[in-house]
Design a protein around this motif. Sequence first.
Motif, short mmCIF file in Angstrom:
data_model
loop_
_atom_site.label_atom_id
_atom_site.label_comp_id
_atom_site.label_asym_id
_atom_site.label_seq_id
_atom_site.Cartn_x
_atom_site.Cartn_y
_atom_site.Cartn_z
N VAL A 36 101.68 -81.72 26.18
CA VAL A 36 102.65 -82.46 26.96
C VAL A 36 102.16 -83.05 28.16
CG1 VAL A 36 104.96 -82.22 27.95
CG2 VAL A 36 104.65 -81.31 25.82
N VAL A 37 102.59 -84.48 28.36
CA VAL A 37 101.97 -84.88 29.79
C VAL A 37 102.86 -85.82 30.22
CG1 VAL A 37 99.40 -84.82 29.02
CG2 VAL A 37 100.85 -86.90 28.49
N ALA A 38 102.68 -86.42 31.41
CA ALA A 38 103.92 -87.24 32.06
C ALA A 38 103.88 -88.70 31.52
CB ALA A 38 103.98 -87.06 33.67
N TYR A 39 102.77 -89.15 31.37
CA TYR A 39 102.45 -90.65 30.96
C TYR A 39 102.79 -90.95 29.59
CZ TYR A 39 99.63 -94.45 29.67
OH TYR A 39 99.29 -96.08 29.46
N GLN A 55 96.25 -94.10 28.07
CA GLN A 55 95.61 -93.53 29.38
C GLN A 55 94.36 -92.56 28.67
OE1 GLN A 55 97.30 -91.31 33.34
NE2 GLN A 55 97.38 -89.68 31.44
N LEU A 56 93.38 -92.61 29.62
CA LEU A 56 92.43 -91.76 29.18
C LEU A 56 92.00 -90.76 30.46
CD1 LEU A 56 89.68 -91.17 27.07
CD2 LEU A 56 88.52 -92.38 29.00
N GLN A 57 92.06 -89.46 30.00
CA GLN A 57 91.92 -88.55 30.96
C GLN A 57 90.37 -87.68 30.79
OE1 GLN A 57 95.33 -86.91 33.47
NE2 GLN A 57 95.71 -86.26 31.24
N HIS A 58 89.75 -87.51 31.88
CA HIS A 58 88.37 -86.63 31.87
C HIS A 58 88.70 -85.24 32.55
CE1 HIS A 58 84.42 -85.43 32.95
NE2 HIS A 58 84.51 -85.07 31.62
N LEU A 100 102.75 -87.36 24.68
CA LEU A 100 101.84 -86.35 24.08
C LEU A 100 100.34 -86.73 23.92
CD1 LEU A 100 104.46 -85.98 20.95
CD2 LEU A 100 104.25 -84.47 23.00
N GLU A 101 99.84 -86.11 24.54
CA GLU A 101 98.27 -86.32 24.43
C GLU A 101 97.37 -85.53 23.76
OE1 GLU A 101 95.54 -86.85 28.34
OE2 GLU A 101 95.92 -84.55 27.85
N GLY A 125 98.92 -92.82 24.61
CA GLY A 125 99.40 -94.02 24.21
C GLY A 125 100.58 -94.34 25.06
N ILE A 126 100.91 -95.44 25.12
CA ILE A 126 101.79 -95.96 26.17
C ILE A 126 103.35 -96.17 25.53
CG2 ILE A 126 101.34 -98.52 25.72
CD1 ILE A 126 102.38 -97.27 29.07
N ALA A 127 103.33 -96.41 24.01
CA ALA A 127 104.48 -96.32 23.20
C ALA A 127 104.52 -95.25 22.19
CB ALA A 127 104.61 -97.63 22.75
N PRO A 128 105.79 -94.68 21.89
CA PRO A 128 106.95 -95.10 22.38
C PRO A 128 107.19 -94.63 23.99
CG PRO A 128 107.36 -93.53 20.69
CD PRO A 128 105.87 -93.84 20.81
N PRO A 129 108.16 -94.86 24.85
CA PRO A 129 109.12 -96.14 24.48
C PRO A 129 108.45 -97.48 24.02
CG PRO A 129 109.01 -95.53 26.70
CD PRO A 129 108.20 -94.73 26.07
#
Length: 238
Positions: free
Chosen positions: A49-52, A95-98, A56-57, A77-81
Amino acid sequence: MKKFLVFLCAVTLVFGVVGVASALTLSSVDGSWSNTIGGTGVIYPVDVVVAYGNGLEDQVLWGTGTGWGQSGLGFTGIAPPLSVFGIGETFEIGQLQHFNNPILSGTAASSTDLTISLIFSDPTGLAGTFDFTFAIDETPNAPGPPDSDDIITFPSSYPDETFDIGGTLYTLQLLGFGPDPSNLIDQFQSPEGGTNSTLLFGQITTPSAPVPEPATMLLLGSGLVGLVGLGRKKFFKK
């Protein structure tokens, strides 16, 4: 009245036959990791769980931690929504996170693969799956930043896919990573001891709308002239 309706239909056929929907709807973006080279204790957590974006990351983690957890990468991923944009517009994909945590020397990964899947609800049938590899350079933590920053290297080029939907060709392209579409980067420099992020952008293009063949235009034009003539004849009939 009937002649007028037929006339309007013919006009729509002539001037609307080349129309292409200008709005696109991205309904789902998902990422998955695989084929990680090197690294100890490699795991692939999903649906963290993430905020972006869709919240779901999917992650890949590696290395023997020294009290702050493993290092790794995550994609959301940006979607959904739903994400709505126009043809030719640059749009955000995800979004990619390291996760740059201190790990023991010799336990880092050197590369990993990311598969990104995009599904559109408008136009129906437009979708794409893209695979590419990230190179990972986990640097020693001494003598300190910026020398200790880890480097994630992105692909030098990105794939695209073309789809024929209802006679219209759509080309789905990945443009690259960066903080915004005007500043795409080939490397992601990630300072030690934190979580750092960047964004992935794409674009959908279509060729110019085809112009009807001259013979077709002549035929349709003749039909219009005939319809106008019939309408005038009926209107002026005594």
